[in-house]
Scaffold this motif. Structure first.
Motif, PDB file in Angstrom:
ATOM      1  N   ASN A   7       0.833  -1.203   0.000  1.00 33.18           N
ATOM      2  CA  ASN A   7       0.000   0.000   0.000  1.00 33.18           C
ATOM      3  C   ASN A   7       0.868   1.254   0.000  1.00 33.18           C
ATOM      4  O   ASN A   7       0.605   2.213  -0.729  1.00 33.18           O
ATOM      5  N   TYR A 127      -7.509   6.430  -3.789  1.00 33.94           N
ATOM      6  CA  TYR A 127      -7.572   5.325  -2.825  1.00 33.94           C
ATOM      7  C   TYR A 127      -6.566   5.495  -1.687  1.00 33.94           C
ATOM      8  O   TYR A 127      -6.747   4.940  -0.605  1.00 33.94           O
ATOM      9  N   PHE A 128      -5.503   6.247  -1.946  1.00 34.26           N
ATOM     10  CA  PHE A 128      -4.401   6.340  -0.996  1.00 34.26           C
ATOM     11  C   PHE A 128      -4.384   7.644  -0.204  1.00 34.26           C
ATOM     12  O   PHE A 128      -3.469   7.883   0.569  1.00 34.26           O
ATOM     13  N   ASN A 158      -9.948  -3.176  -8.908  1.00 34.59           N
ATOM     14  CA  ASN A 158      -9.814  -2.677  -7.542  1.00 34.59           C
ATOM     15  C   ASN A 158     -10.444  -3.618  -6.522  1.00 34.59           C
ATOM     16  O   ASN A 158      -9.937  -3.786  -5.408  1.00 34.59           O
ATOM     17  N   ALA A 162      -8.568  -5.226  -3.395  1.00 35.02           N
ATOM     18  CA  ALA A 162      -9.102  -5.048  -2.046  1.00 35.02           C
ATOM     19  C   ALA A 162      -9.148  -6.367  -1.280  1.00 35.02           C
ATOM     20  O   ALA A 162      -8.963  -6.395  -0.060  1.00 35.02           O
ATOM     21  N   PHE A 167      -5.625  -2.202   0.091  1.00 35.96           N
ATOM     22  CA  PHE A 167      -6.264  -0.965   0.532  1.00 35.96           C
ATOM     23  C   PHE A 167      -6.585  -1.106   2.019  1.00 35.96           C
ATOM     24  O   PHE A 167      -7.226  -2.073   2.436  1.00 35.96           O
ATOM     25  N   ASN A 171     -11.722   3.723   1.408  1.00 38.60           N
ATOM     26  CA  ASN A 171     -11.608   4.858   0.484  1.00 38.60           C
ATOM     27  C   ASN A 171     -11.553   4.458  -0.983  1.00 38.60           C
ATOM     28  O   ASN A 171     -11.811   5.283  -1.864  1.00 38.60           O
ATOM     29  N   TRP A 172     -11.211   3.217  -1.272  1.00 40.60           N
ATOM     30  CA  TRP A 172     -11.104   2.790  -2.671  1.00 40.60           C
ATOM     31  C   TRP A 172     -12.468   2.687  -3.351  1.00 40.60           C
ATOM     32  O   TRP A 172     -12.563   2.721  -4.578  1.00 40.60           O
TER      33      TRP A 172
END
Length: 210
Positions: A7, A127-128, A158, A162, A167, A171-172
């Motif tokens: 991540n 996402y980050f 994604n 996940a 992640f 938030n992703w």
């Protein structure tokens, strides 16, 4: 531990073997998303444009030739010093001409004045962010009234990532990002399915309402 390190590398790649491998991954995985984000932003010759998390500079490379007017300007912000260096090398001529300006810094506190940007685009970036609302609020701050923001992603990919716990929070998920956009002053927030060269992806659109 491994998922946390991955991540961190995805969010802020550094010069290392992992960083080199991610460079190759980004070249393959992000090109379609970057180029389509630029296309969907409908950039005009005299626009002021901002790319968030520009990575290797593929999106910058696609956007710069569209800014043919005397007032056309392209900005980019990326948190990774490694990616800043790689993109600066790729865009050397455009930077020297003054058409492109890149910043190695935090999206949460961009060195741009209020209301100066017509178009914002990014892919595989939000996402980050540690605080989505802080990020979307900062984007809204630098945009002109009625400015367009475009995000591209591959939701199916994604979801697989996940499952590997790469992640570290929710938030992703597109709906979480879209909620943050609405909460910080964006309107007409929507997600559409798109396709390019048999690759299906999603695009999130939002208009800066002021």
């Amino acid at each position: 531990m491994l998922s946390r390190k991955l991540n961190q590398q995805l969010g802020k790649p550094v010069k290392s073997l992992t960083g080199w491998l991610l460079t190759k991954f980004f070249l393959w995985h992000n090109r379609v998303l970057e180029e389509n984000a630029v296309k969907l932003a409908e950039i005009q010759p005299d626009d002021t444009v901002l790319e968030l998390g520009f990575g290797l500079g593929l999106g910058l490379q696609a956007a710069a030739p569209l800014l043919t007017g005397p007032r056309g300007k392209l900005f980019g912000v990326d948190y990774s010093e490694y990616m800043f260096t790689k993109a600066s090398e790729r865009m050397r001529a455009e930077i020297e001409s003054g058409k492109v300006t890149l910043f190695n810094g935090n999206i949460m506190a961009m060195p741009l004045p209020d209301g100066c940007v017509d178009k914002v685009y990014h892919c595989n970036c939000y996402y980050f962010w540690p605080d989505l609302k802080a990020g979307t609020s900062e984007i809204h701050r630098v945009m002109k009234p009625g400015g367009l923001m475009v995000t591209t992603l591959r939701h199916s990919s994604n979801k697989k990532v996940a499952l590997l716990n790469v992640f570290l929070d929710e938030n992703w998920k597109p709906k979480v990002y879209m909620e943050a956009l609405r909460a910080t002053g964006f309107t007409d927030v929507r997600m559409e399915n798109k396709q390019d060269n048999k690759i299906t992806f999603q695009a999130i659109f939002a208009t800066a309402s002021k």
